[in-house]
Scaffold this motif. Structure first.
Motif, PDB file in Angstrom:
ATOM      1  N   ARG A   4      -9.281  51.370   1.661  1.00  0.00           N
ATOM      2  CA  ARG A   4      -8.044  52.076   1.386  1.00  0.00           C
ATOM      3  C   ARG A   4      -6.983  51.537   2.319  1.00  0.00           C
ATOM      4  N   LEU A  22     -13.885  58.014   5.893  1.00  0.00           N
ATOM      5  CA  LEU A  22     -13.905  56.705   5.250  1.00  0.00           C
ATOM      6  C   LEU A  22     -14.877  55.766   5.971  1.00  0.00           C
ATOM      7  N   GLU A  25     -18.472  56.897   5.144  1.00  0.00           N
ATOM      8  CA  GLU A  25     -18.832  56.569   3.759  1.00  0.00           C
ATOM      9  C   GLU A  25     -19.044  55.072   3.582  1.00  0.00           C
ATOM     10  N   THR A  26     -18.215  54.280   4.245  1.00  0.00           N
ATOM     11  CA  THR A  26     -18.376  52.829   4.181  1.00  0.00           C
ATOM     12  C   THR A  26     -19.673  52.408   4.836  1.00  0.00           C
TER      13      THR A  26
END
Length: 229
Positions: A4, A22, A25-26
């Motif tokens: 993002r 983020l 999750e990555t």
């Protein structure tokens, strides 16, 4: 996974908009694909198109990131969960959900299940479990002992099942076929009980087996509960 992005940096390259969620999750997606070796600031930063040093604003080190991943798994299991009217059904539903989530991320699970996260999702799981056991009539000391037995079973079984999932396909097939192969061929003269049970040893479903084992534990807890429902 595409990073993002926010405003463009002076170089004209997209500047990642990093957040703890983020990053976690990555990291989890990378571990799903590549295993434990992907759990590094360098690897996660490269996936996000960010300087690895930028991740240190959110996580102290690799271990801090691992604990966040472990808690994220618990959070996935809690999504949409609501306690049932009865303490037993609450625990059964909660633990089956947690087991399924762990098996959906086996490479992360083999690292995560042996840790104490100290984070919100884990705290909610503990609170839900102790509340259910309190509803069953257990005072705090006994509730904690039963909580530890249940959670240790869940984590140990999830880790074992996850480790099996991470085996290479050939090894996994060999282990699974042993029940209908080598064990089915054991002579009754030397191993009468195995020979008699052989057709059933090959038919056990792992998910159903987990549910069965969990029910055994819940049966034992219900039998001990001061306030049976």
């Amino acid at each position: 996974m595409e990073p993002r992005t926010g405003k463009r940096a002076g170089s004209g390259r997209p500047k990642p908009s990093l957040s703890p969620r983020l990053i976690v999750e990555t990291c989890l997606a990378l571990m799903d694909a590549e295993g434990a070796d992907a759990l590094t600031f360098r690897r996660v930063g490269a996936q996000l198109g960010a300087d690895p040093a930028a991740l240190s604003r959110h996580f102290r080190d690799r271990d801090d990131l691992l604990l966040a991943v472990a808690d994220h798994l618990l959070g996935e299991g809690l999504e949409g969960f609501e306690p049932s009217d009865g303490w037993r059904q609450t625990l059964r539903t909660l633990f089956i959900r947690m087991h399924k989530v762990h098996l959906s991320h086996p490479r992360a699970t083999v690292l995560a299940t042996v840790r104490v996260t100290r984070r919100p999702a884990e705290m909610r799981v503990i609170e839900l479990t102790l509340t259910a056991l309190s509803d069953a009539g257990f005072p705090p000391e006994q509730a904690v002992r039963h909580y530890r037995a249940l959670v240790d079973f869940l984590l140990a079984r999830s880790c074992m099942d996850a480790a099996h999932c991470t085996l290479d396909a050939h090894t996994r097939r060999g282990d699974e076929s042993a029940w209908s192969g080598e064990y089915a061929a054991v002579p009754a003269e030397t191993h009468p009980q195995i020979a008699a049970a052989a057709p059933y040893l090959a038919s056990v479903d792992d998910d159903a087996d987990f549910d069965f084992a969990l029910d055994l534990m819940l049966d034992a807890i219900a039998a001990r509960a001061p306030g049976k429902d």
